[in-house]
Design an enzyme around this catalytic site. Sequence first.
Site, PDB file in Angstrom:
ATOM      1  N   PHE A 149       4.364  20.392-100.912  1.00 30.69           N
ATOM      2  CA  PHE A 149       5.533  19.512-100.832  1.00 30.69           C
ATOM      3  C   PHE A 149       6.627  20.055 -99.943  1.00 30.69           C
ATOM      4  CE2 PHE A 149       6.825  22.379-104.297  1.00 30.69           C
ATOM      5  CZ  PHE A 149       8.139  22.657-103.951  1.00 30.69           C
ATOM      6  N   LYS A 173      -4.922  15.465 -97.548  1.00 30.59           N
ATOM      7  CA  LYS A 173      -4.418  15.162 -98.888  1.00 30.59           C
ATOM      8  C   LYS A 173      -3.062  15.834 -99.013  1.00 30.59           C
ATOM      9  CE  LYS A 173      -3.608  16.223-102.595  1.00 30.59           C
ATOM     10  NZ  LYS A 173      -2.285  16.139-103.339  1.00 30.59           N
ATOM     11  N   GLU A 176       1.712  14.710-103.426  1.00 28.51           N
ATOM     12  CA  GLU A 176       2.098  13.403-103.945  1.00 28.51           C
ATOM     13  C   GLU A 176       3.598  13.320-104.225  1.00 28.51           C
ATOM     14  OE1 GLU A 176       0.571  15.864-107.503  1.00 28.51           O
ATOM     15  OE2 GLU A 176       0.285  15.686-105.327  1.00 28.51           O
ATOM     16  N   CYS A 281       7.431  29.528 -98.335  1.00 27.85           N
ATOM     17  CA  CYS A 281       6.668  30.747 -98.605  1.00 27.85           C
ATOM     18  C   CYS A 281       7.100  31.905 -97.720  1.00 27.85           C
ATOM     19  CB  CYS A 281       5.177  30.495 -98.440  1.00 27.85           C
ATOM     20  SG  CYS A 281       4.671  30.180 -96.732  1.00 27.85           S
TER      21      CYS A 281
END
Length: 499
Positions: A149, A173, A176, A281
Amino acid sequence: MKTVNHWIGGKTVEGASGNYGPVTDPATGEVTTQVALASAEEVDAAVQVAKEAYLTWGQSSLAARTKVLFAYRALLDANRDAIAELITAEHGKVHSDALGEVARGLEIVELACGITTQLKGELSTSVSNRVDVSAIRQPLGVVAGITPFNFPAMVPMWMFPLAVACGNTFILKPSEKDPSAANKLAELAAEAGLPAGVLNVVHGDKVAVDALLAHPDIAAVSFVGSTPIARHIHTTASAHGKRVQALGGAKNHMLVLPDADLDAAADAAVSAAYGSAGERCMAISAVVAVGSIADTLVDKIRERAEKIKIGPGNDPTSEMGPLITAAHRDKVASYVKGAADQGADVVLDGTGYTVDGFENGHWIGLSLLDNVKTDSDAYRDEIFGPVLCVLRTETYEEGVALINASPFGNGTAIFTRDGGAARRFQLEIQAGMVGVNVPIPVPVGYHSFGGWKDSLFGDHHIYGNDGIHFYTRGKVVTTRWPDPSEAPLGIDLGFPRNH
């Protein structure tokens, strides 16, 4: 309510599972969108479309691929603001930060535009009598990317441009939590001329992820996310015979030596710790202060952190936005609230922060913890929020030992004026990316990004040369052609004579 559907075969495909997930505006806490969550059957349908597209795209010329990529690069550049607005609306980061994300993703598209030189093979002539040996690289087939995200545009662009430039077709993918940017990237690729089925976006949760990891027609999986999930992705996909690059979490350290420019170090610490609200990160989450400079350095960091303006990402005056969800905000706050009981000095406490007019947003202020112990939760865990820990050591050697003892090895930095110390550090430190007076050493696109230890699972870093090698496989061809002036050599059942 707006619905984000899948992008399959060059067009929008409505979700068929009946399952949807909420997408929230982090600045207001309101659910603004729903995203379709794919079933295993929907994932399979997308893979079959990509598999069919590969039959043509995998055989396409490099000239045809780069023509599309150059057009794509131009469209992305023209739509920077539109992509950034989608990121801000669903992730919450400030607009300037979102624009920076798009710019870093564009670097990899530019690398992909030069794929003609990157895919050049090798040739050795006359290794034996009229025998030549060549080495070439070919695409894998259908490959997949599972992205986080925190960079909903950049991380996908770290994957699919190189993958399709190498001749693969791609299933993306995305998270969401902020899915709209991925669809926009795919729509622009189609507008640039990318054939239907080459780039597909399937939204979903664990059901979709597990379907991708187990699907027999997917040759490789790229992933960026937390270490526990990266380990699961690597283990599961490898067990199904797939090539895997899975980038995990981090606890990035910044070692500050006594000779460092402390103003520059403090500026860097604040930017690297609190930029993107710490949701990256490569954030510096631990400063290791060596010797007597610790008190001064902490004061300078505090002074700067107190001036950071927090507010909605679409407010041009905001320097830091909210966190992605309320649950994540509460988790980040728990580390600050428990820090004192575990021996830390709480210099700045950002918990309980709110923004007038946006009281239901996922807000948290900047937190600064001093004298943090290495066995505390705030140090051991990847907090992924605007919390900076300061640890103290007496010597350079103690600082390096402390950093190398961490299970993470993503990125690290040293601040010093001493070239000899910097040289030692870059050789002695156990991390995949090192900055010398550079707090966030994210490599440019033509070098590869990736950590060591629990920050990377798999053999390949992402993008750069490693990325190209990941999305291709080598083939060696040995060729003998008879000289037209000579008669056929006849049958020889012995071992080939090379000398």
